[in-house]
Design an enzyme around this catalytic site. Structure first.
Site, mmCIF file in Angstrom:
data_model
loop_
_atom_site.group_PDB
_atom_site.id
_atom_site.type_symbol
_atom_site.label_atom_id
_atom_site.label_comp_id
_atom_site.label_asym_id
_atom_site.label_seq_id
_atom_site.Cartn_x
_atom_site.Cartn_y
_atom_site.Cartn_z
ATOM 1 N N GLY A 59 -13.708 -3.607 2.528
ATOM 2 C CA GLY A 59 -15.101 -3.206 2.674
ATOM 3 C C GLY A 59 -15.574 -2.284 1.568
ATOM 4 N N LYS A 87 -20.005 -17.415 3.214
ATOM 5 C CA LYS A 87 -21.439 -17.279 3.479
ATOM 6 C C LYS A 87 -22.182 -16.463 2.435
ATOM 7 C CE LYS A 87 -20.940 -17.623 8.518
ATOM 8 N NZ LYS A 87 -21.219 -16.953 9.816
ATOM 9 N N ARG A 122 0.828 -1.210 0.000
ATOM 10 C CA ARG A 122 0.000 0.000 0.000
ATOM 11 C C ARG A 122 0.867 1.268 0.000
ATOM 12 N NH1 ARG A 122 -5.147 -1.214 4.069
ATOM 13 N NH2 ARG A 122 -6.442 -2.210 2.475
ATOM 14 N N GLY A 144 -9.833 -9.295 0.563
ATOM 15 C CA GLY A 144 -8.656 -9.850 1.237
ATOM 16 C C GLY A 144 -8.301 -11.266 0.839
#
Length: 401
Positions: free
Chosen positions: A377, A197, A36, A354
């Site tokens: 996110g 999920k 990053r 991720g």
């Protein structure tokens, strides 16, 4: 949406208050992965060469408004200086007179790294008072942290109302890549959506099936889809309470003429451990004492064939338990297929999340993809079709200018 890139502005002699995402992993106070920082520095170097004065705001970890040395940005100072190729001054605060004086003292081409913005309690509350203190540090606001754009924080949202607000090179790069993959994809367009999920990606799936031509479903999510079709699960991870959600997604896909692709065969094992004995069975033949841990060989061939005909590939989530061999096979093989097609110039490939980035790095193909997002996110919320607060703030500022 119109957002001014900082690269369109004459920045000579200007103090740029840059919101960066320098939230990197540390080990014993040292930067463990500088990706990053390196990517951020590449975009900032041309601005420094033009005579910009950088005041950098970032966060590290989750100190929750408390001053905690374990989360001090001082730990990344030398790595940032190496990446920028110039000295970096460090300020032990990010707001108030001390920071203002340090920012005012900057000369052309100089860099000031301020302390963790999340040491300030008002940061995560999007406090206007704190935003005013941030704004006092410079002349132009630059948001270069797409990965934080889903947060309405003082350093990502409120500050954009107080200074001329622009997007940094990384922000522009990310927005252009994701827009090309989702809003205006070259067709056929295919998404690979995996993970544990269905419940965590309901909004993603509902949005993607209405945008793209096909969606490959993998991982524990695929188990739930197969369960909804009547497949026995044995000891497999699945969500029995999400059957109605699966049916709703399938109906949306049918109405939008988007094909949902599920594994036609699966890899099962009695133990979830490295080197465990495995076998391949049909999608509806998981034994009572076993669990589904990967897509099977026929499924892999089918998925590879679908990718071969695609011009846009969007990837979020693995096909199986890729962290543990031998259940990494389908994820690794499909990653290599997507990379090979991209290298050949046959498709645009965009990946994020991720687990996805970790899988592509393990396969050694991350650099072959057209674009790999390090945003977690924010990437997911973009896939859901949400308006991200940090980007909306830049857009409002542009409209008001």
């Amino acid at each position: 949406m119109t957002i001014t890139p900082i690269t369109d502005i004459n920045v000579a002699g200007k103090r740029l208050v840059v919101r960066a995402d320098l939230n990197v992993p540390l080990a014993d106070g040292e930067v463990a992965d500088a990706t990053r920082i390196t990517r951020f520095a590449q975009g900032m170097k041309p601005l420094l060469a033009q005579g910009a004065r950088l005041v950098i705001l970032s966060h590290l970890g989750r100190p929750k408004g408390e001053l905690n040395p374990a989360f001090s940005l001082h730990q990344i100072e030398s790595t940032l200086a190496d990446a920028l190729g110039c000295p970096v001054s460090f300020c032990e605060t990010c707001a108030g007179p001390v920071a203002e004086n340090a920012a005012a003292a900057l000369k052309d081409g100089e860099v000031l790294l301020c302390e963790n913005v999340r040491f300030e309690r008002g940061e995560e509350m999007n406090d206007p008072g704190l935003a005013r203190k941030f704004a006092a540090l410079g002349d132009i606001y630059v948001n270069d942290a797409f990965s934080c754009a889903h947060r309405a924080h003082a350093s990502t949202a409120a500050i954009a109302e107080l200074l001329p607000a622009t997007a940094g090179p990384l922000m522009i790069e990310e927005m252009e890549a994701l827009t090309a993959a989702l809003e205006a994809p070259k067709r056929p367009s295919v998404a690979i959506v995996g993970g544990a999920k269905v419940s965590s990606k309901i909004a993603v799936l509902k949005h993607l099936v209405q945008k793209l031509d096909a969606v490959i479903v993998g991982g524990g999510m695929a188990n739930t889809f197969l369960f909804a079709k009547g497949a026995p699960m044995g000891k497999s991870l699945h969500e029995a309470d999400q059957v109605e959600t699966v049916k709703e997604i399938l109906l949306l896909a049918k109405a939008a003429k988007c094909e949902i692709l599920l594994p036609e065969d699966v890899v099962v094992a009695k133990e979830f451990r490295e080197g465990a004995r495995k076998k391949i069975v049909a999608w509806n033949e998981c034994p009572d004492d076993a669990m589904i841990l990967d897509a099977g060989s026929a499924a892999l061939r089918n998925f590879q064939g679908v990718l071969a005909g695609a011009q846009t590939i969007l990837w979020n989530g693995p096909l199986g338990a890729f962290e543990i061999p031998p259940f990494d096979h389908s994820t690794m093989a499909l990653a290599e297929t997507a990379a090979e097609l991209t290298r050949a110039g046959l498709c645009v490939s965009v990946a994020g999340g991720g687990d996805t980035v970790a899988a592509l790095n393990t396969a050694g193909v991350a650099d072959d993809f057209t674009y790999v997002s390090t945003a977690g996110g924010a990437f997911l919320e973009w896939l859901e079709g949400r308006v991200l607060p940090g980007i909306a703030a830049l857009d409002r500022a542009d409209q008001a200018a």
